[in-house]
Design a protein around this motif. Structure first.
Motif, PDB file in Angstrom:
ATOM      1  N   ALA A   1       0.827  -1.209   0.000  1.00 55.94           N
ATOM      2  CA  ALA A   1       0.000   0.000   0.000  1.00 55.94           C
ATOM      3  C   ALA A   1       0.861   1.258   0.000  1.00 55.94           C
ATOM      4  O   ALA A   1       0.605   2.194  -0.765  1.00 55.94           O
ATOM      5  CB  ALA A   1      -0.929  -0.006   1.208  1.00 55.94           C
ATOM      6  N   LEU A   2       1.890   1.278   0.852  1.00 58.35           N
ATOM      7  CA  LEU A   2       2.747   2.472   0.919  1.00 58.35           C
ATOM      8  C   LEU A   2       3.528   2.674  -0.380  1.00 58.35           C
ATOM      9  O   LEU A   2       3.679   3.799  -0.845  1.00 58.35           O
ATOM     10  CB  LEU A   2       3.698   2.371   2.112  1.00 58.35           C
ATOM     11  CG  LEU A   2       3.048   2.476   3.490  1.00 58.35           C
ATOM     12  CD1 LEU A   2       4.090   2.270   4.578  1.00 58.35           C
ATOM     13  CD2 LEU A   2       2.369   3.813   3.671  1.00 58.35           C
ATOM     14  N   SER A   3       4.036   1.583  -0.967  1.00 51.77           N
ATOM     15  CA  SER A   3       4.817   1.738  -2.201  1.00 51.77           C
ATOM     16  C   SER A   3       3.933   2.149  -3.369  1.00 51.77           C
ATOM     17  O   SER A   3       4.339   2.957  -4.202  1.00 51.77           O
ATOM     18  CB  SER A   3       5.576   0.456  -2.521  1.00 51.77           C
ATOM     19  OG  SER A   3       4.681  -0.595  -2.748  1.00 51.77           O
ATOM     20  N   SER A   4       2.693   1.630  -3.436  1.00 49.94           N
ATOM     21  CA  SER A   4       1.812   2.046  -4.539  1.00 49.94           C
ATOM     22  C   SER A   4       1.402   3.506  -4.356  1.00 49.94           C
ATOM     23  O   SER A   4       1.294   4.248  -5.337  1.00 49.94           O
ATOM     24  CB  SER A   4       0.584   1.139  -4.616  1.00 49.94           C
ATOM     25  OG  SER A   4      -0.262   1.355  -3.513  1.00 49.94           O
ATOM     26  N   GLY A   5       1.186   3.927  -3.106  1.00 50.26           N
ATOM     27  CA  GLY A   5       0.886   5.341  -2.859  1.00 50.26           C
ATOM     28  C   GLY A   5       2.043   6.234  -3.232  1.00 50.26           C
ATOM     29  O   GLY A   5       1.854   7.309  -3.811  1.00 50.26           O
ATOM     30  N   CYS A   6       3.246   5.785  -2.924  1.00 46.89           N
ATOM     31  CA  CYS A   6       4.442   6.566  -3.249  1.00 46.89           C
ATOM     32  C   CYS A   6       4.604   6.683  -4.763  1.00 46.89           C
ATOM     33  O   CYS A   6       4.901   7.768  -5.277  1.00 46.89           O
ATOM     34  CB  CYS A   6       5.658   5.893  -2.619  1.00 46.89           C
ATOM     35  SG  CYS A   6       7.160   6.841  -2.785  1.00 46.89           S
ATOM     36  N   SER A   7       4.409   5.574  -5.479  1.00 49.97           N
ATOM     37  CA  SER A   7       4.581   5.636  -6.936  1.00 49.97           C
ATOM     38  C   SER A   7       3.510   6.501  -7.587  1.00 49.97           C
ATOM     39  O   SER A   7       3.780   7.189  -8.581  1.00 49.97           O
ATOM     40  CB  SER A   7       4.599   4.233  -7.542  1.00 49.97           C
ATOM     41  OG  SER A   7       3.417   3.558  -7.251  1.00 49.97           O
TER      42      SER A   7
END
Length: 101
Positions: free
Chosen positions: A83-89
Motif C-alpha cells: 500500500a505504501l509503495s503504490s501510494g508513493c509511486s
C-alpha cells in the motif's frame, strides 16, 4: 477533531489507526479461511500422514490453528508495504515528490 483533522486514538497517527483496522480484518479473514479448511478437511476425512491413528477432526484442528497463527503476522507487513509503495509511486507520477530542490 479540531481543524478538520481525523480524530485519532491517544496520539496515534492515521496510519496506525488504519493498520489496527486492517489487522482486525486480516484476522477475521484468516479465521474464516481456516474454518473452511477445517470443514473441508474434516468432511474429506483427511488423515495425518505421520500418524494415521489420529482422528481426522483433531488433525484438521491442528492444521487450521497452524494456518491461523502463520497467516496473521505474515499478511500485515506485506499489505502495508504494498500500500505504501503504490501510494508513493502514484505521488511520483503526479510530480508531488521531488529528489532535488
Amino acid at each position: 477533531g479540531m481543524c478538520g483533522l481525523p480524530d485519532t486514538k491517544a496520539g496515534w497517527s492515521p496510519l496506525q489507526v488504519n493498520l489496527e483496522a486492517l489487522a482486525v480484518k486480516l484476522g477475521y479473514m484468516a479465521i474464516g479461511v481456516c474454518l473452511v479448511v477445517f470443514a473441508v478437511g474434516a468432511i474429506m476425512g483427511t488423515k495425518d500422514p505421520e500418524n494415521p491413528d489420529t482422528p481426522s477432526w483433531l488433525f484438521m484442528v491442528l492444521v487450521a490453528v497452524t494456518l491461523t497463527v502463520a497467516a496473521i503476522p505474515e499478511g500485515l507487513p506485506l499489505c502495508v508495504t504494498i500500500a505504501l509503495s503504490s501510494g508513493c509511486s502514484s505521488m511520483v507520477e503526479e510530480n508531488v515528490l521531488m529528489r532535488k530542490i
